[in-house]
Design an enzyme around this catalytic site. Sequence first.
Site, PDB file in Angstrom:
ATOM      1  N   THR A   1       0.822  -1.201   0.000  1.00 26.26           N
ATOM      2  CA  THR A   1       0.000   0.000   0.000  1.00 26.26           C
ATOM      3  C   THR A   1       0.861   1.258   0.000  1.00 26.26           C
ATOM      4  O   THR A   1       2.098   1.177   0.109  1.00 26.26           O
ATOM      5  CB  THR A   1      -0.945  -0.005   1.221  1.00 26.26           C
ATOM      6  OG1 THR A   1      -1.935   1.010   1.056  1.00 26.26           O
ATOM      7  CG2 THR A   1      -0.168   0.219   2.514  1.00 26.26           C
ATOM      8  N   THR A   2       0.246   2.418  -0.117  1.00 29.67           N
ATOM      9  CA  THR A   2       0.970   3.688  -0.150  1.00 29.67           C
ATOM     10  C   THR A   2       1.871   3.840   1.079  1.00 29.67           C
ATOM     11  O   THR A   2       1.427   3.633   2.208  1.00 29.67           O
ATOM     12  CB  THR A   2      -0.028   4.859  -0.201  1.00 29.67           C
ATOM     13  OG1 THR A   2      -0.862   4.703  -1.354  1.00 29.67           O
ATOM     14  CG2 THR A   2       0.704   6.179  -0.276  1.00 29.67           C
ATOM     15  N   GLY A   3       3.132   4.171   0.835  1.00 26.86           N
ATOM     16  CA  GLY A   3       4.073   4.376   1.930  1.00 26.86           C
ATOM     17  C   GLY A   3       4.754   3.116   2.414  1.00 26.86           C
ATOM     18  O   GLY A   3       5.597   3.171   3.327  1.00 26.86           O
ATOM     19  N   SER A   4       4.446   1.964   1.808  1.00 23.84           N
ATOM     20  CA  SER A   4       5.032   0.698   2.265  1.00 23.84           C
ATOM     21  C   SER A   4       6.436   0.467   1.716  1.00 23.84           C
ATOM     22  O   SER A   4       7.171  -0.368   2.230  1.00 23.84           O
ATOM     23  CB  SER A   4       4.137  -0.473   1.864  1.00 23.84           C
ATOM     24  OG  SER A   4       4.097  -0.605   0.445  1.00 23.84           O
ATOM     25  N   GLY A   5       6.804   1.197   0.647  1.00 24.02           N
ATOM     26  CA  GLY A   5       8.121   1.020   0.042  1.00 24.02           C
ATOM     27  C   GLY A   5       8.101   0.197  -1.225  1.00 24.02           C
ATOM     28  O   GLY A   5       9.146  -0.291  -1.673  1.00 24.02           O
ATOM     29  N   LYS A   6       6.921   0.063  -1.850  1.00 23.84           N
ATOM     30  CA  LYS A   6       6.800  -0.788  -3.039  1.00 23.84           C
ATOM     31  C   LYS A   6       7.644  -0.276  -4.202  1.00 23.84           C
ATOM     32  O   LYS A   6       8.382  -1.040  -4.830  1.00 23.84           O
ATOM     33  CB  LYS A   6       5.332  -0.889  -3.463  1.00 23.84           C
ATOM     34  CG  LYS A   6       5.116  -1.622  -4.795  1.00 23.84           C
ATOM     35  CD  LYS A   6       3.647  -1.835  -5.075  1.00 23.84           C
ATOM     36  CE  LYS A   6       2.912  -0.539  -5.267  1.00 23.84           C
ATOM     37  NZ  LYS A   6       3.321   0.179  -6.502  1.00 23.84           N
ATOM     38  N   SER A   7       7.543   1.010  -4.509  1.00 29.18           N
ATOM     39  CA  SER A   7       8.306   1.553  -5.636  1.00 29.18           C
ATOM     40  C   SER A   7       9.804   1.467  -5.387  1.00 29.18           C
ATOM     41  O   SER A   7      10.582   1.167  -6.302  1.00 29.18           O
ATOM     42  CB  SER A   7       7.899   3.009  -5.908  1.00 29.18           C
ATOM     43  OG  SER A   7       6.560   3.079  -6.367  1.00 29.18           O
TER      44      SER A   7
ATOM     45  N   GLU B   1       1.701  -0.924 -10.841  1.00 28.65           N
ATOM     46  CA  GLU B   1       0.275  -0.681 -10.696  1.00 28.65           C
ATOM     47  C   GLU B   1      -0.528  -1.307 -11.829  1.00 28.65           C
ATOM     48  O   GLU B   1      -1.147  -0.648 -12.651  1.00 28.65           O
ATOM     49  CB  GLU B   1      -0.044   0.806 -10.562  1.00 28.65           C
ATOM     50  CG  GLU B   1      -1.385   1.028  -9.867  1.00 28.65           C
ATOM     51  CD  GLU B   1      -1.572   0.089  -8.659  1.00 28.65           C
ATOM     52  OE1 GLU B   1      -2.397  -0.832  -8.757  1.00 28.65           O
ATOM     53  OE2 GLU B   1      -0.882   0.259  -7.635  1.00 28.65           O
TER      54      GLU B   1
END
Length: 339
Positions: free
Chosen positions: A79-85, A186
């Site tokens: 999710t947003t802020g998890s470090g995926k990118s 995404e």
Amino acid sequence: QFLPDLLGALAFHRAALRLALPVAEKPLAGELGTAVEPADVLKAWDQNSPYRAVIGHAGGRLVGIDLVEDGPHVLVAGTTGSGKSELLRTFVSSLACQVSPSRLNFLLIDFKGGSGLASLADLPHTAGFLTDLSQENVSRALTSLRAELRRRECLLAGVHAEDLNEFNKRTAPGAALPRLVVVVDEFRMLADAVPNAIQELMKIAALGRSLGLHLVMATQRPQGAVTADIRANVSAGICLRVQSATDSRDVVGCDDAAAIPASSPGMAVLRLPGAAPLTFQASSTTADPQQLPLVQTLEEFLSTPAQVAKPPPGPGLERIINAVKGAALSAGFPEKAQS
């Protein structure tokens, strides 16, 4: 419980972690370390290193994914802020440091406006970078991938090879085919915008297994986006923090990633074929000492963190990319992979 030498088990565990820290730092620094230079990259390329991306550590040991042994395809969620990118950038840049452009190419598809993967477009391995979500552009990209698979099928049939490895062994070095890694950041947005795109990608994934094509598909919200076709074709999964236990199960087969706190970006669960889920800390390419360094400490496991020195910050993605570009220039590779 005490060990035979009368050292308490907890004290032994803490001491082992302290000893493991420099051991973990050294090899990871060797993969993408604090002194990344073109010569380091060339050395790895000359050794024909495996297609293994070092993505983090767990308990003092490096954690990685081998595209050939563990893949061929990978599902990533967070999710947003998890470090995926950031994890995707580590994954791609680690592969680029280990494998030459003659053996590995990337097609980057970023439906977040290019913010996640744009910096990787400069790698000499990158054959294409797509950010436009229009149906026309997506259809063109899928058509190109299908055409590439047909070309590879014909080439393999011409030498009676069953898969890419066999083809490359039978052909002249200059005619060897690189593996192609298609990274989609995404893919849920892709599915929403172009309903048939995921189905087409899965057909390509099924055909690409023996032809050297790999998919790395990432999303913020797995629930409803991870179809039966994806489950059937994607064998490896990485799940950072997600919103629900269902999201976590869709990617790694357990609820663990839903319990990761928001205060722990980069913490993730890895599922590989035939192995139990593994919780690990993802590495980062950032050079900012206030952020996660490339080689992270094991402080979170120790009750006396002040006694553990922080490692130096990572070299930063720009420096890593410049080192890879410098290595490619020295080796005579073109600035960009052939589209």
